[in-house]
Design a protein around this motif. Structure first.
Motif, PDB file in Angstrom:
ATOM      1  N   ALA A 141     -49.797 -41.472  78.736  1.00  0.00           N
ATOM      2  CA  ALA A 141     -48.725 -41.419  77.734  1.00  0.00           C
ATOM      3  C   ALA A 141     -47.831 -40.189  77.912  1.00  0.00           C
ATOM      4  O   ALA A 141     -46.954 -39.943  77.089  1.00  0.00           O
ATOM      5  N   GLY A 142     -48.045 -39.414  78.993  1.00  0.00           N
ATOM      6  CA  GLY A 142     -47.177 -38.281  79.280  1.00  0.00           C
ATOM      7  C   GLY A 142     -47.625 -36.936  78.743  1.00  0.00           C
ATOM      8  O   GLY A 142     -46.846 -35.983  78.704  1.00  0.00           O
ATOM      9  N   TYR A 143     -48.880 -36.835  78.347  1.00  0.00           N
ATOM     10  CA  TYR A 143     -49.417 -35.577  77.837  1.00  0.00           C
ATOM     11  C   TYR A 143     -50.270 -34.892  78.900  1.00  0.00           C
ATOM     12  O   TYR A 143     -50.813 -35.538  79.795  1.00  0.00           O
ATOM     13  N   SER A 144     -50.441 -33.596  78.739  1.00  0.00           N
ATOM     14  CA  SER A 144     -51.413 -32.823  79.519  1.00  0.00           C
ATOM     15  C   SER A 144     -52.507 -32.401  78.543  1.00  0.00           C
ATOM     16  O   SER A 144     -52.303 -31.478  77.752  1.00  0.00           O
ATOM     17  N   PRO A 145     -53.657 -33.079  78.590  1.00  0.00           N
ATOM     18  CA  PRO A 145     -54.700 -32.780  77.605  1.00  0.00           C
ATOM     19  C   PRO A 145     -55.662 -31.682  78.051  1.00  0.00           C
ATOM     20  O   PRO A 145     -55.953 -31.527  79.237  1.00  0.00           O
ATOM     21  N   ARG A 146     -56.120 -30.915  77.082  1.00  0.00           N
ATOM     22  CA  ARG A 146     -57.191 -29.932  77.277  1.00  0.00           C
ATOM     23  C   ARG A 146     -58.218 -30.221  76.193  1.00  0.00           C
ATOM     24  O   ARG A 146     -57.888 -30.221  75.007  1.00  0.00           O
ATOM     25  N   THR A 147     -59.463 -30.446  76.604  1.00  0.00           N
ATOM     26  CA  THR A 147     -60.502 -30.857  75.672  1.00  0.00           C
ATOM     27  C   THR A 147     -61.527 -29.738  75.481  1.00  0.00           C
ATOM     28  O   THR A 147     -61.978 -29.135  76.444  1.00  0.00           O
ATOM     29  N   ILE A 148     -61.870 -29.531  74.225  1.00  0.00           N
ATOM     30  CA  ILE A 148     -62.847 -28.510  73.863  1.00  0.00           C
ATOM     31  C   ILE A 148     -63.994 -29.210  73.132  1.00  0.00           C
ATOM     32  O   ILE A 148     -63.801 -29.739  72.028  1.00  0.00           O
ATOM     33  N   PRO A 149     -65.190 -29.245  73.730  1.00  0.00           N
ATOM     34  CA  PRO A 149     -66.322 -29.837  73.027  1.00  0.00           C
ATOM     35  C   PRO A 149     -66.813 -28.888  71.932  1.00  0.00           C
ATOM     36  O   PRO A 149     -66.854 -27.672  72.119  1.00  0.00           O
ATOM     37  N   LEU A 150     -67.182 -29.453  70.796  1.00  0.00           N
ATOM     38  CA  LEU A 150     -67.671 -28.667  69.667  1.00  0.00           C
ATOM     39  C   LEU A 150     -69.011 -29.228  69.209  1.00  0.00           C
ATOM     40  O   LEU A 150     -69.229 -30.441  69.234  1.00  0.00           O
ATOM     41  N   VAL A 198     -59.017 -31.975  71.080  1.00  0.00           N
ATOM     42  CA  VAL A 198     -58.125 -32.181  72.219  1.00  0.00           C
ATOM     43  C   VAL A 198     -56.743 -31.654  71.855  1.00  0.00           C
ATOM     44  O   VAL A 198     -56.178 -32.039  70.833  1.00  0.00           O
ATOM     45  N   VAL A 199     -56.235 -30.776  72.705  1.00  0.00           N
ATOM     46  CA  VAL A 199     -54.850 -30.293  72.572  1.00  0.00           C
ATOM     47  C   VAL A 199     -54.085 -30.950  73.710  1.00  0.00           C
ATOM     48  O   VAL A 199     -54.377 -30.723  74.885  1.00  0.00           O
ATOM     49  N   ALA A 200     -53.145 -31.806  73.349  1.00  0.00           N
ATOM     50  CA  ALA A 200     -52.375 -32.557  74.351  1.00  0.00           C
ATOM     51  C   ALA A 200     -50.918 -32.119  74.262  1.00  0.00           C
ATOM     52  O   ALA A 200     -50.262 -32.346  73.247  1.00  0.00           O
ATOM     53  N   GLU A 201     -50.449 -31.489  75.320  1.00  0.00           N
ATOM     54  CA  GLU A 201     -49.069 -30.990  75.346  1.00  0.00           C
ATOM     55  C   GLU A 201     -48.164 -31.988  76.039  1.00  0.00           C
ATOM     56  O   GLU A 201     -48.545 -32.615  77.026  1.00  0.00           O
ATOM     57  N   ARG A 202     -46.970 -32.109  75.507  1.00  0.00           N
ATOM     58  CA  ARG A 202     -45.960 -32.994  76.111  1.00  0.00           C
ATOM     59  C   ARG A 202     -45.249 -32.242  77.213  1.00  0.00           C
ATOM     60  O   ARG A 202     -45.052 -31.042  77.143  1.00  0.00           O
ATOM     61  N   GLY A 203     -44.828 -32.974  78.204  1.00  0.00           N
ATOM     62  CA  GLY A 203     -43.910 -32.450  79.229  1.00  0.00           C
ATOM     63  C   GLY A 203     -44.467 -31.349  80.117  1.00  0.00           C
ATOM     64  O   GLY A 203     -43.705 -30.545  80.608  1.00  0.00           O
ATOM     65  N   ARG A 204     -45.764 -31.310  80.304  1.00  0.00           N
ATOM     66  CA  ARG A 204     -46.326 -30.272  81.189  1.00  0.00           C
ATOM     67  C   ARG A 204     -47.066 -30.899  82.325  1.00  0.00           C
ATOM     68  O   ARG A 204     -47.615 -31.895  82.305  1.00  0.00           O
TER      69      ARG A 204
END
Length: 190
Positions: free
Chosen positions: A120-129, A184-190
């Motif tokens: 979908a065009g995101y760059s995700p970074r996942t943090i397990p908790l 999950v932090v998903a940034e657009r356009g990266r």
């Protein structure tokens, strides 16, 4: 949403349920009845979007595309959801045998979610908790009876009745509960 609004953020909540929108409004949150797959906002209107314990009930490709539409070019989508490790560790699974299977089918795996977001065009970074808590027997039983998680509503009536009866017989005075989550932090356009 209410916590963000209390801290001075301008917040809009969205839910398909009129009752949930009314509850948000009572808590001081601007809210609209809408689905995540068809948001009633202009393109690029938001800096951030938050979806906590909801993506398992959405058409994720459509919702992620729609959220990308309303986010600014450098916007971020933050997602809170269950890690699949949750389903084996969940204390209610011993009382409701179908619970884990149903949730595995509903919730995406970490890898699957990250791939959906990249598509979908995101760059995700996942943090397990991982979180541990102790709950009282009465607290747990009250929530089971109210079917506090949507999966309990998906069980057939016989399994629900049998699981509740077993929990009423077997739950200890204090219930240790573990949660395995993904942030999950998903940034657009990266």
């Amino acid at each position: 949403a209410a916590a963000l609004a209390e801290r001075g953020s301008r917040v809009w909540g969205v839910d398909a349920s009129e009752e949930m929108v009314e509850l948000a409004r009572q808590r001081g949150v601007n809210a609209k009845v809408a689905r995540a797959e068809a948001l009633p906002f202009k393109e690029g209107w938001f800096e951030r979007a938050v979806a906590v314990l909801v993506i398992h009930v959405l058409d994720r490709p459509s919702a992620f595309a729609e959220l990308a539409r309303v986010l600014a070019d450098d916007g971020r989508l933050v997602i809170g959801t269950f890690d699949h490790a949750q389903f084996d560790a969940y204390y209610l699974s011993r009382y409701f045998p179908s619970l884990a299977e149903i949730d595995r089918a509903r919730f995406p795996t970490r890898e699957g979610l990250e791939e959906e977001l990249r598509s979908a065009g995101y760059s995700p970074r996942t943090i397990p908790l991982h979180h541990r808590a102790v709950r009282s027997r009465d607290w747990v039983l009250e929530r089971i009876r109210g079917r506090f998680i949507s999966t309990l509503q998906l069980l057939d009536e016989d399994e629900f009745a049998e699981g509740l009866a077993r929990a009423e017989r077997e739950l200890p005075a204090e219930v240790e509960a573990e949660q395995y989550l993904l942030a999950v932090v998903a940034e657009r356009g990266r």
